[in-house]
Enzyme design. Sequence first.
Site, PDB file in Angstrom:
ATOM      1  CE  LYS A  31      -5.579   7.818   3.735  1.00 52.97           C
ATOM      2  NZ  LYS A  31      -4.813   7.109   3.241  1.00 52.97           N
ATOM      3  CG  LEU A  51     -10.819  -0.065   0.906  1.00 48.73           C
ATOM      4  CD1 LEU A  51     -11.026  -0.826   2.043  1.00 48.73           C
ATOM      5  CD2 LEU A  51     -11.557   1.286   1.034  1.00 48.73           C
ATOM      6  CG  ASP A  52      -6.003   5.350   0.320  1.00 51.97           C
ATOM      7  OD1 ASP A  52      -6.276   5.007  -1.014  1.00 51.97           O
ATOM      8  OD2 ASP A  52      -6.230   6.480   0.821  1.00 51.97           O
ATOM      9  CD  GLN A  53      -0.137   1.564   2.965  1.00 50.96           C
ATOM     10  OE1 GLN A  53      -0.079   0.543   3.549  1.00 50.96           O
ATOM     11  NE2 GLN A  53       0.551   2.729   3.394  1.00 50.96           N
TER      12      GLN A  53
END
Length: 237
Positions: free
Chosen positions: A191, A105-107
Site C-alpha cells: 500500500k 497480512l492486513d485485516q
Amino acid sequence: MDLERILFTQGFGSRRQCRALVADGRVSIAGSLCTDAAIDIASDALASFEFQVDGATWRYREKAYLVLNKPPGYECSRDPQHHLSIFHLLPLPLTERGVQCVGRLDQDTTGLLLLSDDGAFVHAFTSPKRKVAKMYLATTRHPLDDAQLCALRNGVLLHGESQPIAAVSAKQRDERELELSVLEGKYHQVKRMVAAAGNRVEKLHRERIGGFGLPDDLAEGQWRWLDDADLTMLRQS
Ligand code: URA
C-alpha cells in the site's frame, strides 16, 4: 510415544486434559475406542499414525504447516483489536499447539497466508536476510500508468526508510489491476509503495510466496495442511 503425549503434542490440552479425553471415551484409534492413554505407538509408526477425537480424524504431525485463504476482515493476531482473528478459522488444537502466521497480512488483505509452529520455518520466511518474493494483486483507485510502473520497478522511498525500495516486478494486468512482487515484508509495504508511486490500493490479494501459489481449490476462509511437495516448493524459493 504414548497416546497421552501424542495428544499433548498435537494441541489437545495439558497432559491431564489429554488423559481425561482418553478416559472419557472421546479418543479412537483406527475407529476403535481407546481408553488407555499409556498405549505406546512405535516411533516408526508415528509418521502415519491416525487417531480420532470426538469423531474427527487427525494424523500425527511433528510440526504443523498450513495454508489459509485469508478472507477480508480478519486480523493476523491472536488478540485482535477491531476484527475477528484468523485463528478463529482454525481448529482449536492448531492454535493450542502454537501455530503462528508466517508474516502478517492486513485485516483487509486477502489470499495466501502460511502458518506453522516450526520456529525455524517461520523465521526462514520472515527474516529480512532471506529474501523470498511475495506476489500480490492490487486493485488501484486510479488507472495505472507507465510512470507509476517505472517508479515501482526503479524504487520508491517510503516514509521512515533510508533507501528506496524497488519491486522485483510490477506488471499491469488491467486498467486498475497491478501484479506486484516484493522481497521485503515491511508494514503496509505494498500500500505504501503504490501510494508513493502516486496511486492508491483499494483491494489487495496475495497470490504467491516464492514458488508456492494459493491453491485454486481453497475457498476463502478455508485452510489445509501443506504436503511434502508444497514444502519442497517453498523451501526452494
Ligand atoms: N502489503 C500491504 O500493504 N499489506 C499487506 O497486507 C501485505 C503487504
